[in-house]
Scaffold this motif. Structure first.
Motif, PDB file in Angstrom:
ATOM      1  N   HIS A 176       0.838  -1.200   0.000  1.00  0.00           N
ATOM      2  CA  HIS A 176       0.000   0.000   0.000  1.00  0.00           C
ATOM      3  C   HIS A 176       0.872   1.250   0.000  1.00  0.00           C
ATOM      4  O   HIS A 176       0.595   2.215   0.728  1.00  0.00           O
ATOM      5  N   GLY A 177       1.930   1.253  -0.823  1.00  0.00           N
ATOM      6  CA  GLY A 177       2.884   2.345  -0.812  1.00  0.00           C
ATOM      7  C   GLY A 177       2.288   3.712  -1.052  1.00  0.00           C
ATOM      8  O   GLY A 177       2.496   4.635  -0.248  1.00  0.00           O
ATOM      9  N   PRO A 178       1.526   3.923  -2.142  1.00  0.00           N
ATOM     10  CA  PRO A 178       0.968   5.264  -2.376  1.00  0.00           C
ATOM     11  C   PRO A 178       0.058   5.736  -1.249  1.00  0.00           C
ATOM     12  O   PRO A 178       0.112   6.894  -0.834  1.00  0.00           O
ATOM     13  N   ALA A 179      -0.794   4.829  -0.746  1.00  0.00           N
ATOM     14  CA  ALA A 179      -1.696   5.217   0.337  1.00  0.00           C
ATOM     15  C   ALA A 179      -0.916   5.512   1.617  1.00  0.00           C
ATOM     16  O   ALA A 179      -1.242   6.457   2.355  1.00  0.00           O
ATOM     17  N   ALA A 180       0.115   4.725   1.900  1.00  0.00           N
ATOM     18  CA  ALA A 180       0.917   4.960   3.099  1.00  0.00           C
ATOM     19  C   ALA A 180       1.623   6.303   3.020  1.00  0.00           C
ATOM     20  O   ALA A 180       1.667   7.059   3.994  1.00  0.00           O
ATOM     21  N   ALA A 181       2.177   6.625   1.848  1.00  0.00           N
ATOM     22  CA  ALA A 181       2.846   7.914   1.682  1.00  0.00           C
ATOM     23  C   ALA A 181       1.849   9.059   1.821  1.00  0.00           C
ATOM     24  O   ALA A 181       2.144  10.088   2.450  1.00  0.00           O
ATOM     25  N   ALA A 182       0.662   8.895   1.222  1.00  0.00           N
ATOM     26  CA  ALA A 182      -0.353   9.943   1.305  1.00  0.00           C
ATOM     27  C   ALA A 182      -0.814  10.145   2.743  1.00  0.00           C
ATOM     28  O   ALA A 182      -0.965  11.285   3.209  1.00  0.00           O
ATOM     29  N   LEU A 183      -1.047   9.043   3.457  1.00  0.00           N
ATOM     30  CA  LEU A 183      -1.513   9.166   4.838  1.00  0.00           C
ATOM     31  C   LEU A 183      -0.439   9.791   5.713  1.00  0.00           C
ATOM     32  O   LEU A 183      -0.727  10.649   6.567  1.00  0.00           O
ATOM     33  N   ALA A 184       0.821   9.390   5.533  1.00  0.00           N
ATOM     34  CA  ALA A 184       1.903   9.992   6.310  1.00  0.00           C
ATOM     35  C   ALA A 184       2.002  11.482   6.028  1.00  0.00           C
ATOM     36  O   ALA A 184       2.212  12.289   6.945  1.00  0.00           O
ATOM     37  N   ALA A 185       1.844  11.866   4.766  1.00  0.00           N
ATOM     38  CA  ALA A 185       1.885  13.296   4.421  1.00  0.00           C
ATOM     39  C   ALA A 185       0.734  14.046   5.069  1.00  0.00           C
ATOM     40  O   ALA A 185       0.896  15.162   5.587  1.00  0.00           O
ATOM     41  N   LEU A 186      -0.447  13.442   5.061  1.00  0.00           N
ATOM     42  CA  LEU A 186      -1.603  14.061   5.709  1.00  0.00           C
ATOM     43  C   LEU A 186      -1.346  14.281   7.193  1.00  0.00           C
ATOM     44  O   LEU A 186      -1.655  15.340   7.747  1.00  0.00           O
ATOM     45  N   LEU A 187      -0.795  13.266   7.850  1.00  0.00           N
ATOM     46  CA  LEU A 187      -0.595  13.347   9.292  1.00  0.00           C
ATOM     47  C   LEU A 187       0.576  14.250   9.657  1.00  0.00           C
ATOM     48  O   LEU A 187       0.666  14.714  10.796  1.00  0.00           O
ATOM     49  N   ALA A 188       1.460  14.497   8.707  1.00  0.00           N
ATOM     50  CA  ALA A 188       2.605  15.367   8.975  1.00  0.00           C
ATOM     51  C   ALA A 188       2.260  16.844   8.826  1.00  0.00           C
ATOM     52  O   ALA A 188       2.975  17.698   9.350  1.00  0.00           O
ATOM     53  N   GLU A 189       1.172  17.138   8.109  1.00  0.00           N
ATOM     54  CA  GLU A 189       0.801  18.522   7.864  1.00  0.00           C
ATOM     55  C   GLU A 189      -0.467  18.873   8.641  1.00  0.00           C
ATOM     56  O   GLU A 189      -1.081  18.012   9.269  1.00  0.00           O
ATOM     57  N   ARG A 190      -0.874  20.115   8.579  1.00  0.00           N
ATOM     58  CA  ARG A 190      -2.109  20.515   9.232  1.00  0.00           C
ATOM     59  C   ARG A 190      -3.298  19.973   8.439  1.00  0.00           C
ATOM     60  O   ARG A 190      -3.171  19.571   7.272  1.00  0.00           O
ATOM     61  N   ASP A 191      -4.465  19.960   9.070  1.00  0.00           N
ATOM     62  CA  ASP A 191      -5.663  19.377   8.455  1.00  0.00           C
ATOM     63  C   ASP A 191      -6.014  20.134   7.176  1.00  0.00           C
ATOM     64  O   ASP A 191      -6.059  21.370   7.151  1.00  0.00           O
ATOM     65  N   LEU A 192      -6.266  19.391   6.107  1.00  0.00           N
ATOM     66  CA  LEU A 192      -6.613  20.045   4.843  1.00  0.00           C
ATOM     67  C   LEU A 192      -8.099  20.374   4.737  1.00  0.00           C
ATOM     68  O   LEU A 192      -8.529  21.025   3.789  1.00  0.00           O
ATOM     69  N   LEU A 193      -8.903  19.903   5.718  1.00  0.00           N
ATOM     70  CA  LEU A 193     -10.331  20.204   5.693  1.00  0.00           C
ATOM     71  C   LEU A 193     -10.645  21.415   6.576  1.00  0.00           C
ATOM     72  O   LEU A 193      -9.958  21.693   7.560  1.00  0.00           O
ATOM     73  N   ARG A 194     -11.701  22.113   6.220  1.00  0.00           N
ATOM     74  CA  ARG A 194     -12.241  23.188   7.055  1.00  0.00           C
ATOM     75  C   ARG A 194     -13.729  23.287   6.769  1.00  0.00           C
ATOM     76  O   ARG A 194     -14.229  22.717   5.783  1.00  0.00           O
ATOM     77  N   TRP A 195     -14.442  23.979   7.628  1.00  0.00           N
ATOM     78  CA  TRP A 195     -15.856  24.244   7.371  1.00  0.00           C
ATOM     79  C   TRP A 195     -15.980  25.337   6.307  1.00  0.00           C
ATOM     80  O   TRP A 195     -15.207  26.304   6.304  1.00  0.00           O
ATOM     81  N   ALA A 196     -16.921  25.156   5.431  1.00  0.00           N
ATOM     82  CA  ALA A 196     -17.126  26.160   4.378  1.00  0.00           C
ATOM     83  C   ALA A 196     -17.612  27.488   4.953  1.00  0.00           C
ATOM     84  O   ALA A 196     -17.324  28.551   4.416  1.00  0.00           O
TER      85      ALA A 196
END
Length: 886
Positions: A476-496
């Motif tokens: 699951h290399g691509p998903a693992a890299a994506a998840l690690a990147a998500l967890l390393a940065e601030r949340d990309l979601l916000r309320w509209a």
């Protein structure tokens, strides 16, 4: 000066005057400290001066460490500008995911973590002449680690390597004494700065919560500053959310000639550069910045600073393993740094949004990060360096032992370290109250594994590095890299909708869906597009580091990814099981709040990534459901099957079950028909320890024996007579009662036990001490009448002999125990058995008190003797008639 490099004309900066002394110090010393206040120009001038030093070989570099990427790029640009060259020729930089260097680069401005990688790859730093730690007073974890490794390399491999610490505070003297090294001081230069504090009456009316306080104060203060002063305005706020909140309030209320910029480390490079560039002619700027703009940057045009007075700092709690961000009041040293931004290029004004009285209550300095951070990355780097014990290196502040132990345990669990001596693992705990699969790490010889070396090279925290490496191995290399990147940065979601107070949905799968599609995953949500792009960049970088650059199938790979399993790889200590619709139990036994319907109402198991709240009341803010089969497959080596036997107060019998547990998580259980006898005894003991000693059969003999033993314990103050108080007996219950429970199956059977022998068996001296007990604290005493009267030791300080006074006729001295050391308290009873007198002096009683007692009682008990000379009368328990007297 080296003939290989010609210095350009230096700008007129105060630090220029200190250069001769600094260079002279480095001619005879390998280390030096430069104390230069804000505005002195140390970052701009010193690296160029060092480049021309005679001790630098032509091919060797000067490394300049900056605490932040923005500062590193800005410093490189300024140095290159002085040389009249583009960045990447003589002066270059390297930061995460970005670099501009060439074969001609001789001054390399880097972020602090990069030095550690360079040292691990080349411990001697053969191509480096000098390492300059700029803004060392900030005391980042990476700077402390880099300095410890550099000092070790200097001491062992490269004594000629120069190390320069540049600090803007008076801590320079402490640094100089500690290294040791000469301290060179430079004058600073700031234009006059007018400092204004918040009016106390205004402050008293503000909300206490920092975010609400700043949202109310800052927009009005910005508008007032723009109207009252010329130049640009720099505003310091604690976090990105505060920048965005204030930015929304200001966006429609600024003059048409004023541009609004946000400045923080997660912005794209072009947005950061736009905030730093001078405003076009006829326009002004308002820059809302985090503490990223405190040091190492001169933002041209800034004449006004508005300081919100707060900072966001990480706090790591070793007891729980959680790191949270806290908003805390700014330190005075940081406030001075911020204030100095207003007077770099012209006279300025600083508005401090706190009262002058509060200024004196601020801490002098922020604590060094090494005291408050997760040390797992540091401990791994030390192991790779060959210094598993942090105290073998030199530290300005030694890493805290508790945080080091926590980091070692995590790294062992991740397989990044191994125990060379034994490689032992303990058996875990069946009860699930702890989650420590490992032996105490302080006594182990720990070395890095090949897996640990892989993690360190990724430049991620060990947890996320483990996620990438193991996730890739599982396919699951691509998903693992994506998840690690998500967890390393601030949340990309916000309320509209701006200012929506609701917490964001905690489901991690929503983030991966947004990352793959580039769209908000649910109605009402929106994306931080800059964060989205940064996460994608980091994910691609991680994939390339793992040998894959495939990006075209991201949507499909993320849709099929086992998000819960991948999250569990990074956070094995945050596996969780549903206890209630709004509560999870972590594998550690700790409970955290989470509305499971917000993630998966059908799921039983979860992997928790982030927690917020307090250590006492944590809540999961990012989590993903985890399939039971995935859980059991991934953590099969840590699953324990044990027999558990508990006493059931309802049935008053013991019941057994065979359970499979992963730490505190219950995976399955079955009933045991005939539990092991030893487990039954343990269950009965466990119930008694919880219910108390009152559940035992305390006969009069056992009760008095315990009191006699406690009397001797208090008499001698300890050994060889142990305490027989409630706390002592409960704590030692398995030792003295446990052997007598063999074969028993119910509390009723336990309550038939005579406790005399178990209590006596607790004495360390065996049979001889039992005899000594009878001699020193006899159960009964023979009185002159021939009766054996039981003694009362209920008060261990005052044993009591309660006896009819006629039975003591003829006895003149008070009876004693403890070999004559403790006189008994005599309760002299009437013939009817009621106390007539209490005394410790029997002779005095016969001489005085007796006659008063006789006067009161003789008429009531005429059949009993009441002689005129009691000390000469025959003792008796009989009446006069039976005694044969009249």
């Amino acid at each position: 000066m080296s003939a290989a490099f010609r210095l350009p004309p230096f700008p007129d900066l105060p630090v220029v005057a200190a250069l001769p002394e600094l260079l002279a110090a480095l001619e005879t010393n390998a280390r030096a400290v430069l104390e230069a206040p804000p505005g002195a120009g140390k970052t701009t001038v010193v690296p160029l001066a060092l480049l021309a030093a005679d001790w630098r070989a032509p091919a060797q570099k000067i490394l300049v460490l900056e605490p932040r990427q923005l500062a590193a790029r800005a410093a490189a640009a300024r140095l290159a500008q002085l040389l009249g060259e583009p960045v990447g020729r003589t002066v270059g930089y390297r930061v995460r995911l970005d670099s501009k260097v060439s074969k001609d680069t001789r001054i390399e401005v880097i972020t602090e973590g990069i030095l550690t990688r360079m040292l691990q790859d080349d411990p001697a730093l053969e191509e480096v002449a000098c390492v300059v730690f700029d803004e060392f007073h900030e005391r980042s974890l990476n700077a402390d680690l880099g300095l410890a490794l550099a000092l070790d390399a200097q001491a062992v491999l490269r004594p000629e390597l120069r190390i320069v610490l540049m600090s803007a505070t008076l801590e320079a003297q402490r640094l100089g004494q500690w290294l040791p090294a000469p301290v060179v001081s430079s004058a600073g230069f700031l234009f006059p700065i007018e400092t204004q504090y918040l009016d106390p009456r205004r402050a008293a009316a503000l909300p206490n919560k920092p975010s609400e306080r700043l949202a109310e104060l800052v927009p009005a203060q910005v508008r007032e500053a723009l109207a009252a002063h010329a130049g640009d305005v720099l505003v310091f706020l604690p976090g990105v959310a505060d920048l965005q909140r204030v930015g929304r309030k200001l966006s429609d209320s600024l003059p048409p000639t004023t541009d609004l910029h946000l400045l923080h480390g997660e912005l794209p490079l072009d947005a950061q550069d736009a905030a730093l560039r001078p405003a076009p002619a006829g326009r002004r700027k308002v820059i809302l910045a985090t503490s990223i703009a405190e040091t190492s940057l001169t933002i041209e045009g800034v004449r006004v600073v508005i300081d919100g007075g707060f900072a966001r700092v990480p706090r790591f709690v070793p007891r729980t393993g959680f790191t949270t961000l806290e908003t805390v009041p700014v330190a005075r040293a940081s406030a001075d740094q911020r204030r100095g931004r207003a007077g770099r290029l012209a006279p300025g004004t600083c508005y401090r949004l706190w009262t002058e009285a509060e200024q004196h209550q601020l801490p002098a300095h922020r604590p060094p990060e090494i005291h408050t951070a997760d040390l797992s990355g540091l401990v791994l780097e030390l192991a790779l360096w060959g210094a598993a014990d942090p105290t073998s290196l030199r530290w300005l502040d030694v890493p805290p032992a508790a945080a080091v132990a926590q980091a070692r345990e995590l790294l062992l669990r991740l397989g990044a370290l191994k125990n060379e001596e034994a490689g032992r693992r303990n058996e875990g705990v069946a009860a699930g109250n702890n989650f420590s699969f490992l032996l105490p790490t302080s006594s182990l010889k720990l070395t890095p594994t090949p897996h640990g070396r892989q993690l360190a090279k990724l430049g991620l925290p060990p947890r996320l590095g483990h996620l990438v490496v193991r996730g890739t191995e599982l396919g699951h290399g691509p998903a693992a890299a994506a998840l690690a990147a998500l967890l390393a940065e601030r949340d990309l979601l916000r309320w509209a909708t701006p200012n929506d107070p609701r917490p964001l949905p905690p489901d991690l799968r929503l983030r991966l869906e947004a990352l793959a599609s580039g769209r908000a995953p649910l109605p009402g949500l929106a994306l931080h597009h800059a964060t989205l792009q940064r996460v994608r960049d980091v994910a691609r970088h991680l994939q390339s580091r793992q040998g894959s650059s495939k990006d075209n199938a991201l949507t499909q790979s993320l849709a099929a990814a086992p998000v819960g399993l991948l999250t569990a790889l990074a956070y094995p200590d945050r596996l969780a099981q549903r206890e209630a619709p709004d509560r999870l139990r972590l594998v550690t036994g700790q409970r955290v709040s989470l509305k499971t319907e917000d993630v998966d109402p059908q799921a039983t198991f979860f992997a928790v990534a982030y927690l917020a709240g307090t250590a006492a009341a944590p809540r999961a803010t990012l989590a993903a459901p985890l399939d039971r089969e995935e859980l059991e497959t991934a953590f099969v080596e840590q699953i324990l099957t044990t027999d558990e036997v508990r006493y059931d107060p309802t049935t008053q019998r013991v019941a057994g079950r065979r359970v499979r547990r992963l730490g505190a998580l219950l995976l399955s259980e079955t009933t045991i028909g005939q539990p092991n006898a030893a487990l039954v005894a343990q269950a009965l003991l466990g119930y008694l320890q919880e219910a108390g000693l009152s559940k035992l059969n305390w006969t009069a003999g056992a009760h008095q024996l315990r009191q006699r033993l406690e009397f001797l314990h208090q008499l001698v103050g300890g050994e060889p007579w142990p305490s027989f108080g409630d706390d002592a007996l409960l704590a030692d219950l398995p030792t003295w009662l446990g052997p007598h429970l063999a074969g028993l199956k119910s509390l009723d059977q336990v309550q038939r036990l005579d406790l005399v022998e178990p209590l006596l068996a607790r004495l360390p001296g065996g049979w001889a001490q039992r005899q000594e007990l009878d001699r020193l604290a006899p159960a009964a005493l023979e009185v002159p009448s021939g009766s054996h009267v039981t003694l009362d030791y209920a008060d261990p300080t005052t044993p009591v002999l309660a006896v009819k006074l006629q039975e003591l006729f003829g006895l003149t001295e008070t009876p004693t125990v403890a070999a004559g050391r403790v006189p008994l308290l005599l309760h002299l009873l009437s013939p009817g058995g009621r106390p007539a007198q209490v005394t410790r002096d029997l002779r005095s009683f016969w001489e005085k008190g007796y006659f008063e007692v006789r006067k009161d009682l003789k008429g009531r008990y005429p059949r009993h003797p009441w002689p005129d000379k009691p000390m000469e009368h025959i003792p008796t328990k009989l009446t006069k008639k039976r005694l044969g007297t009249s």
